[in-house]
Design a protein around this motif. Structure first.
Motif, PDB file in Angstrom:
ATOM      1  N   LEU A  73      26.797  -1.416 -17.112  1.00 15.55           N
ATOM      2  CA  LEU A  73      27.152  -0.024 -17.369  1.00 15.55           C
ATOM      3  C   LEU A  73      28.330   0.095 -18.323  1.00 15.55           C
ATOM      4  O   LEU A  73      28.453   1.092 -19.047  1.00 15.55           O
ATOM      5  N   THR A  74      29.195  -0.911 -18.343  1.00 14.98           N
ATOM      6  CA  THR A  74      30.374  -0.835 -19.201  1.00 14.98           C
ATOM      7  C   THR A  74      30.010  -0.922 -20.682  1.00 14.98           C
ATOM      8  O   THR A  74      30.824  -0.587 -21.541  1.00 14.98           O
ATOM      9  N   ALA A  75      28.789  -1.357 -20.987  1.00 13.58           N
ATOM     10  CA  ALA A  75      28.363  -1.477 -22.380  1.00 13.58           C
ATOM     11  C   ALA A  75      27.561  -0.276 -22.856  1.00 13.58           C
ATOM     12  O   ALA A  75      27.184  -0.204 -24.027  1.00 13.58           O
ATOM     13  N   MET A  76      27.300   0.688 -21.958  1.00 16.21           N
ATOM     14  CA  MET A  76      26.464   1.845 -22.301  1.00 16.21           C
ATOM     15  C   MET A  76      27.315   3.012 -22.791  1.00 16.21           C
ATOM     16  O   MET A  76      28.426   3.231 -22.304  1.00 16.21           O
ATOM     17  N   ASN A  77      26.760   3.811 -23.724  1.00 12.98           N
ATOM     18  CA  ASN A  77      27.415   5.055 -24.099  1.00 12.98           C
ATOM     19  C   ASN A  77      27.012   6.154 -23.115  1.00 12.98           C
ATOM     20  O   ASN A  77      26.210   5.928 -22.210  1.00 12.98           O
ATOM     21  N   GLU A  78      27.562   7.350 -23.293  1.00 14.53           N
ATOM     22  CA  GLU A  78      27.341   8.420 -22.316  1.00 14.53           C
ATOM     23  C   GLU A  78      25.866   8.809 -22.209  1.00 14.53           C
ATOM     24  O   GLU A  78      25.358   9.073 -21.125  1.00 14.53           O
ATOM     25  N   ASP A  79      25.164   8.865 -23.338  1.00 15.11           N
ATOM     26  CA  ASP A  79      23.743   9.231 -23.296  1.00 15.11           C
ATOM     27  C   ASP A  79      22.927   8.190 -22.540  1.00 15.11           C
ATOM     28  O   ASP A  79      22.038   8.529 -21.742  1.00 15.11           O
ATOM     29  N   ALA A  80      23.223   6.915 -22.790  1.00 13.91           N
ATOM     30  CA  ALA A  80      22.497   5.841 -22.104  1.00 13.91           C
ATOM     31  C   ALA A  80      22.787   5.863 -20.611  1.00 13.91           C
ATOM     32  O   ALA A  80      21.881   5.651 -19.785  1.00 13.91           O
ATOM     33  N   LEU A  81      24.031   6.150 -20.243  1.00 11.02           N
ATOM     34  CA  LEU A  81      24.385   6.234 -18.827  1.00 11.02           C
ATOM     35  C   LEU A  81      23.642   7.389 -18.153  1.00 11.02           C
ATOM     36  O   LEU A  81      23.155   7.251 -17.033  1.00 11.02           O
ATOM     37  N   ALA A  82      23.563   8.527 -18.837  1.00 17.44           N
ATOM     38  CA  ALA A  82      22.860   9.680 -18.269  1.00 17.44           C
ATOM     39  C   ALA A  82      21.386   9.366 -18.053  1.00 17.44           C
ATOM     40  O   ALA A  82      20.807   9.716 -17.015  1.00 17.44           O
ATOM     41  N   ARG A  83      20.772   8.702 -19.023  1.00 17.75           N
ATOM     42  CA  ARG A  83      19.360   8.330 -18.871  1.00 17.75           C
ATOM     43  C   ARG A  83      19.189   7.338 -17.730  1.00 17.75           C
ATOM     44  O   ARG A  83      18.225   7.440 -16.950  1.00 17.75           O
ATOM     45  N   PHE A  84      20.099   6.393 -17.608  1.00 22.47           N
ATOM     46  CA  PHE A  84      20.013   5.385 -16.548  1.00 22.47           C
ATOM     47  C   PHE A  84      20.110   6.051 -15.173  1.00 22.47           C
ATOM     48  O   PHE A  84      19.324   5.764 -14.273  1.00 22.47           O
ATOM     49  N   ARG A  85      21.083   6.955 -15.011  1.00 22.37           N
ATOM     50  CA  ARG A  85      21.220   7.661 -13.734  1.00 22.37           C
ATOM     51  C   ARG A  85      19.973   8.467 -13.423  1.00 22.37           C
ATOM     52  O   ARG A  85      19.500   8.500 -12.283  1.00 22.37           O
ATOM     53  N   ARG A  86      19.442   9.134 -14.434  1.00 18.62           N
ATOM     54  CA  ARG A  86      18.281   9.999 -14.238  1.00 18.62           C
ATOM     55  C   ARG A  86      17.100   9.228 -13.656  1.00 18.62           C
ATOM     56  O   ARG A  86      16.371   9.743 -12.807  1.00 18.62           O
ATOM     57  N   HIS A  87      16.935   8.001 -14.086  1.00 18.66           N
ATOM     58  CA  HIS A  87      15.758   7.229 -13.685  1.00 18.66           C
ATOM     59  C   HIS A  87      16.002   6.317 -12.477  1.00 18.66           C
ATOM     60  O   HIS A  87      15.038   5.894 -11.833  1.00 18.66           O
ATOM     61  N   HIS A  88      17.259   6.027 -12.163  1.00 16.76           N
ATOM     62  CA  HIS A  88      17.502   4.992 -11.152  1.00 16.76           C
ATOM     63  C   HIS A  88      18.453   5.384 -10.022  1.00 16.76           C
ATOM     64  O   HIS A  88      18.526   4.665  -9.028  1.00 16.76           O
ATOM     65  N   MET A  89      19.195   6.490 -10.163  1.00 13.86           N
ATOM     66  CA  MET A  89      20.252   6.783  -9.204  1.00 13.86           C
ATOM     67  C   MET A  89      20.176   8.214  -8.694  1.00 13.86           C
ATOM     68  O   MET A  89      19.787   9.124  -9.423  1.00 13.86           O
ATOM     69  N   GLY A  90      20.563   8.375  -7.434  1.00  9.29           N
ATOM     70  CA  GLY A  90      20.745   9.701  -6.861  1.00  9.29           C
ATOM     71  C   GLY A  90      22.183   9.826  -6.404  1.00  9.29           C
ATOM     72  O   GLY A  90      22.726   8.894  -5.801  1.00  9.29           O
ATOM     73  N   VAL A  91      22.821  10.958  -6.704  1.00 13.39           N
ATOM     74  CA  VAL A  91      24.234  11.140  -6.379  1.00 13.39           C
ATOM     75  C   VAL A  91      24.413  12.435  -5.599  1.00 13.39           C
ATOM     76  O   VAL A  91      23.899  13.489  -5.997  1.00 13.39           O
ATOM     77  N   VAL A  92      25.156  12.355  -4.496  1.00 16.33           N
ATOM     78  CA  VAL A  92      25.476  13.522  -3.671  1.00 16.33           C
ATOM     79  C   VAL A  92      26.990  13.606  -3.534  1.00 16.33           C
ATOM     80  O   VAL A  92      27.646  12.608  -3.229  1.00 16.33           O
ATOM     81  N   PHE A  93      27.532  14.805  -3.755  1.00 15.77           N
ATOM     82  CA  PHE A  93      28.976  15.014  -3.685  1.00 15.77           C
ATOM     83  C   PHE A  93      29.340  15.846  -2.458  1.00 15.77           C
ATOM     84  O   PHE A  93      28.492  16.493  -1.851  1.00 15.77           O
ATOM     85  N   GLN A  94      30.641  15.848  -2.133  1.00 13.96           N
ATOM     86  CA  GLN A  94      31.134  16.662  -1.028  1.00 13.96           C
ATOM     87  C   GLN A  94      30.920  18.151  -1.332  1.00 13.96           C
ATOM     88  O   GLN A  94      30.479  18.913  -0.481  1.00 13.96           O
ATOM     89  N   SER A  95      31.254  18.575  -2.561  1.00 15.80           N
ATOM     90  CA  SER A  95      30.942  19.932  -3.002  1.00 15.80           C
ATOM     91  C   SER A  95      29.584  19.860  -3.691  1.00 15.80           C
ATOM     92  O   SER A  95      29.356  18.992  -4.512  1.00 15.80           O
ATOM     93  N   PHE A  96      28.712  20.754  -3.364  1.00 21.78           N
ATOM     94  CA  PHE A  96      27.277  20.544  -3.528  1.00 21.78           C
ATOM     95  C   PHE A  96      26.796  20.538  -4.988  1.00 21.78           C
ATOM     96  O   PHE A  96      25.774  19.953  -5.310  1.00 21.78           O
TER      97      PHE A  96
END
Length: 231
Positions: A73-96
């Motif tokens: 992840l440290t080698a990815m730019n912001e767009d690549a990180l967003a695409r990676f999260r979209r396809h592989h990660m789910g994130v839930v925060f304290q504030s919804f």
């Protein structure tokens, strides 16, 4: 540990402060196995949420390495990180973080639409049903209770069937009854999707349900912090 899903190597995070750089994380090395449930605990300000954000690529490490599913992840730019999260990660925060002008169904369907899913609304409806909100699909966030809003947030995070599920104090804004229900749903979604679950919590009852619990103290893993103090 064979092929960890998340691997951090001497990971550091420093942020600019009025008096100069502030060291938030001070060399974290940690592996998380596929399918594992990991709880991150520790006092306020110890770096728990910052560590979770690094794992999700929502904060960028200032030193060391962060790998998720074999990708640096440290080698990815912001767009690549967003695409990676979209396809592989789910994130839930304290504030919804629901979009107030969208219905519950639209909130859950949005990440699926962004990922190009043809059946976005069908899958969103199924996820709302899984968290007990099928009948509330047409309601806006302002028409939902706090517990219901967190259920929508859980459904939204689970809808893409993520391989890694990150949750930052998911019960922090809820009363005991709603918090317990969210705990059950969180682990149920993890089981249904076979995800690796990493969560930050101050709730002992939530941490106790994890396969492993790691404590952070002053930006270090507790064992590392104890070793540093001894030296």
């Amino acid at each position: 540990m064979p092929d960890p899903v998340v691997s951090l190597t001497d990971t550091r995070l420093s942020l600019a402060g009025n008096a100069g750089p502030v060291d938030i994380l001070k060399g974290i090395s940690l592996d998380v196995a596929r399918g594992e449930t990991l709880g991150l605990v520790g006092p306020s300000g110890s770096g728990k949420s910052s560590l979770l954000m690094l794992m999700g690529g929502l904060e960028r490490a200032t030193g060391g390495r962060v790998e998720v599913l074999g990708q640096d992840l440290t080698a990815m730019n912001e767009d690549a990180l967003a695409r990676f999260r979209r396809h592989h990660m789910g994130v839930v925060f304290q504030s919804f973080h629901l979009i107030p002008t969208m219905t519950a169904l639209e909130n859950v369907a949005t990440p699926l639409e962004l990922a190009g899913a043809d059946d976005a609304f069908d899958r969103a409806q199924a996820e709302l049903a899984a968290v007990g909100l099928a009948a509330r699909a047409g309601h806006y966030p302002s028409q939902l209770s706090g517990g219901e809003q967190q259920r929508v947030a859980l459904a939204r995070a689970a809808a893409p069937r993520p391989e890694v599920f990150l949750a930052d104090e998911p019960t922090g804004n809820l009363d005991g009854v709603n918090g317990g229900a969210i705990m059950d749903l969180l682990f149920g979604l993890r089981d249904r999707h076979g995800s690796t679950l990493i969560l930050v919590t101050h709730a002992p009852e939530l941490a106790s349900r994890c396969d492993r619990v790691i404590e952070l103290v002053d930006g270090r893993l507790a064992t590392d912090a104890q070793r540093t103090a001894a030296e």
